[in-house]
Design a protein around this motif. Sequence first.
Motif, PDB file in Angstrom:
ATOM      1  N   TRP A   4       0.849  -1.185   0.000  1.00 27.69           N
ATOM      2  CA  TRP A   4       0.000   0.000   0.000  1.00 27.69           C
ATOM      3  C   TRP A   4       0.886   1.237   0.000  1.00 27.69           C
ATOM      4  CZ3 TRP A   4      -5.318   0.114  -0.331  1.00 27.69           C
ATOM      5  CH2 TRP A   4      -5.946  -1.138  -0.286  1.00 27.69           C
ATOM      6  N   PRO A   5       0.401   2.352  -0.563  1.00 31.56           N
ATOM      7  CA  PRO A   5       1.229   3.568  -0.622  1.00 31.56           C
ATOM      8  C   PRO A   5       1.550   4.102   0.770  1.00 31.56           C
ATOM      9  CG  PRO A   5      -0.736   3.761  -2.018  1.00 31.56           C
ATOM     10  CD  PRO A   5      -0.924   2.540  -1.186  1.00 31.56           C
ATOM     11  N   SER A   6       2.599   4.889   0.841  1.00 33.57           N
ATOM     12  CA  SER A   6       2.970   5.506   2.116  1.00 33.57           C
ATOM     13  C   SER A   6       2.186   6.792   2.355  1.00 33.57           C
ATOM     14  CB  SER A   6       4.474   5.817   2.127  1.00 33.57           C
ATOM     15  OG  SER A   6       4.812   6.675   1.047  1.00 33.57           O
ATOM     16  N   ARG A   7       1.576   7.337   1.294  1.00 35.60           N
ATOM     17  CA  ARG A   7       0.817   8.585   1.429  1.00 35.60           C
ATOM     18  C   ARG A   7      -0.673   8.353   1.180  1.00 35.60           C
ATOM     19  NH1 ARG A   7       4.214  13.167  -1.751  1.00 35.60           N
ATOM     20  NH2 ARG A   7       4.282  11.569  -3.368  1.00 35.60           N
ATOM     21  N   ILE A   8      -1.457   9.331   1.559  1.00 38.76           N
ATOM     22  CA  ILE A   8      -2.917   9.245   1.495  1.00 38.76           C
ATOM     23  C   ILE A   8      -3.404   9.992   0.259  1.00 38.76           C
ATOM     24  CG2 ILE A   8      -5.065   9.697   2.733  1.00 38.76           C
ATOM     25  CD1 ILE A   8      -2.997   7.768   4.120  1.00 38.76           C
ATOM     26  N   ASP A   9      -4.196   9.300  -0.578  1.00 37.77           N
ATOM     27  CA  ASP A   9      -4.672   9.876  -1.840  1.00 37.77           C
ATOM     28  C   ASP A   9      -5.918  10.729  -1.642  1.00 37.77           C
ATOM     29  OD1 ASP A   9      -2.839   8.578  -3.729  1.00 37.77           O
ATOM     30  OD2 ASP A   9      -3.835   6.722  -3.141  1.00 37.77           O
ATOM     31  N   VAL A  10      -5.907  11.924  -2.262  1.00 34.51           N
ATOM     32  CA  VAL A  10      -7.111  12.749  -2.341  1.00 34.51           C
ATOM     33  C   VAL A  10      -7.204  13.331  -3.746  1.00 34.51           C
ATOM     34  CG1 VAL A  10      -7.128  13.346   0.122  1.00 34.51           C
ATOM     35  CG2 VAL A  10      -5.958  14.842  -1.507  1.00 34.51           C
ATOM     36  N   ARG A  11      -8.419  13.530  -4.195  1.00 32.48           N
ATOM     37  CA  ARG A  11      -8.666  14.221  -5.470  1.00 32.48           C
ATOM     38  C   ARG A  11      -8.766  15.717  -5.194  1.00 32.48           C
ATOM     39  NH1 ARG A  11     -12.235  13.080 -10.086  1.00 32.48           N
ATOM     40  NH2 ARG A  11     -11.932  10.961 -10.879  1.00 32.48           N
ATOM     41  N   VAL A  12      -8.184  16.503  -6.072  1.00 33.00           N
ATOM     42  CA  VAL A  12      -8.302  17.954  -5.948  1.00 33.00           C
ATOM     43  C   VAL A  12      -8.660  18.536  -7.306  1.00 33.00           C
ATOM     44  CG1 VAL A  12      -6.680  18.111  -4.027  1.00 33.00           C
ATOM     45  CG2 VAL A  12      -5.829  18.318  -6.373  1.00 33.00           C
TER      46      VAL A  12
ATOM     47  N   ARG B 236      -0.315  19.077  -6.703  1.00 33.86           N
ATOM     48  CA  ARG B 236       0.968  18.822  -6.058  1.00 33.86           C
ATOM     49  C   ARG B 236       0.772  18.132  -4.715  1.00 33.86           C
ATOM     50  NH1 ARG B 236       3.831  24.576  -6.396  1.00 33.86           N
ATOM     51  NH2 ARG B 236       1.706  25.200  -5.884  1.00 33.86           N
ATOM     52  N   SER B 237       1.737  17.294  -4.373  1.00 31.14           N
ATOM     53  CA  SER B 237       1.648  16.522  -3.147  1.00 31.14           C
ATOM     54  C   SER B 237       2.712  16.979  -2.159  1.00 31.14           C
ATOM     55  CB  SER B 237       1.840  15.030  -3.443  1.00 31.14           C
ATOM     56  OG  SER B 237       0.875  14.589  -4.378  1.00 31.14           O
ATOM     57  N   SER B 238       2.413  16.770  -0.891  1.00 31.57           N
ATOM     58  CA  SER B 238       3.388  17.108   0.137  1.00 31.57           C
ATOM     59  C   SER B 238       3.063  16.335   1.400  1.00 31.57           C
ATOM     60  CB  SER B 238       3.372  18.615   0.430  1.00 31.57           C
ATOM     61  OG  SER B 238       2.105  19.012   0.910  1.00 31.57           O
ATOM     62  N   GLY B 239       4.090  16.069   2.212  1.00 31.71           N
ATOM     63  CA  GLY B 239       3.871  15.413   3.492  1.00 31.71           C
ATOM     64  C   GLY B 239       3.206  14.059   3.336  1.00 31.71           C
ATOM     65  N   LEU B 240       2.118  13.864   4.092  1.00 33.05           N
ATOM     66  CA  LEU B 240       1.413  12.590   4.086  1.00 33.05           C
ATOM     67  C   LEU B 240       0.380  12.474   2.974  1.00 33.05           C
ATOM     68  CD1 LEU B 240       0.732  12.111   7.909  1.00 33.05           C
ATOM     69  CD2 LEU B 240       2.295  10.781   6.488  1.00 33.05           C
ATOM     70  N   ILE B 241       0.105  13.560   2.282  1.00 33.26           N
ATOM     71  CA  ILE B 241      -1.004  13.589   1.317  1.00 33.26           C
ATOM     72  C   ILE B 241      -0.480  13.566  -0.112  1.00 33.26           C
ATOM     73  CG2 ILE B 241      -3.068  14.833   0.594  1.00 33.26           C
ATOM     74  CD1 ILE B 241      -3.121  13.771   3.493  1.00 33.26           C
ATOM     75  N   ARG B 242      -1.089  12.699  -0.942  1.00 34.76           N
ATOM     76  CA  ARG B 242      -0.803  12.680  -2.373  1.00 34.76           C
ATOM     77  C   ARG B 242      -2.030  13.213  -3.092  1.00 34.76           C
ATOM     78  NH1 ARG B 242       0.983   7.209  -5.478  1.00 34.76           N
ATOM     79  NH2 ARG B 242      -0.960   6.479  -4.521  1.00 34.76           N
ATOM     80  N   ARG B 243      -1.864  14.344  -3.751  1.00 39.53           N
ATOM     81  CA  ARG B 243      -2.986  15.020  -4.402  1.00 39.53           C
ATOM     82  C   ARG B 243      -3.025  14.680  -5.886  1.00 39.53           C
ATOM     83  NH1 ARG B 243      -0.924  18.170  -0.426  1.00 39.53           N
ATOM     84  NH2 ARG B 243      -2.434  18.999   1.086  1.00 39.53           N
ATOM     85  N   HIS B 244      -4.217  14.308  -6.360  1.00 42.31           N
ATOM     86  CA  HIS B 244      -4.425  13.982  -7.775  1.00 42.31           C
ATOM     87  C   HIS B 244      -5.247  15.103  -8.398  1.00 42.31           C
ATOM     88  CE1 HIS B 244      -3.032   9.748  -7.289  1.00 42.31           C
ATOM     89  NE2 HIS B 244      -3.491   9.918  -6.067  1.00 42.31           N
TER      90      HIS B 244
END
Length: 326
Positions: free
Chosen positions: A93-101, A108-116
């Motif tokens: 599983w990924p190390s970051r948390i996916d969210v749609r933006v 852009r992604s940063s920290g714990l969040i991966r932004r799509h």
Amino acid sequence: MAPEQHDTEIEIRRVRDQQYPPDYRKLRREIGAESIHRVGPGAYALTAAWRGLSSRERHRMRVVEATLRMRRPALVSHFAAASVHRIEILGRWPSRIDVRVDGGSGGRSSGLIRRHGIGVDADAEQWGVHRITTPAQTAIDIAAIADHTQAVVVLDQVLWARRPGGPLATIEELRMLAARRSSSRGRAKIRHALDEATALSDSVRESQSRVLLKRLGFPEPVLQREFTLLDGSTAQTDFYFPEYDHVGEFDGVGKYLDPALLRGRTPADALIEEKDRGDALARIVSRVSRWRTPHLRRPRELYDILVADGLPSRLPPPPRSLQLPR
């Protein structure tokens, strides 16, 4: 038989909670002694309880903790949403948390969040103060960015006919979402994966096996073919190649270790029962081939097993050096 599906709940200690005042020296000692595990910023679980979770459940816990800290409502998506919907994946599983933006925000992604950055106009439902993509939308989103095998695995999981509680979506829903997808990115990948998806794969490894069998040039199998054994009982098989009267079975170790699959039996009981089942099948079909996870990672070994057992391939064997990552 498919196991019952439920998530194990464990206690999470949060620094900001009044019930768990921040004693940072004690926290450091506990982390050093490995008696507690850091789930996310300011959130901890007992290590023994954490280790008892599946990898999907661990990711779900990380998603929960990350979203609790978000200052604004978010649209949880992709692998984060999959973990919440009990959709299993292949590999880590990924190390970051996916969210749609919104696409205009750059994604852009940063920290714990991966932004799509593919937009927030998606099939979604309320999830606390946040929204989360539906299982169908989640599978389509993953299929657009994942490799082909992972895409098929996730689509199969959503379509799974024998899932406790029923399938999470229909093939029609998935095709509808794929057709109305505003972004052109991944469209061809999604269509290709949808063409191979099925409701009949009972596990991630069965899905992976099916994709690899096709890649190795073997005939297309009938899935979940049921046979009546000589004693009158029935056996459902993973793969059946009718032209060659040949059964193929993925032999996962979970059936011998997972309490949900053991259903009160000992591992030894399960092993003997599976051997008896295999012997009974071999009496009514021409051949029975079995393989395990290592053979899926080393395709030449799977190829050699099936060819040695009499199942022909239209392709030459892959190189022995070929190794797949998961």
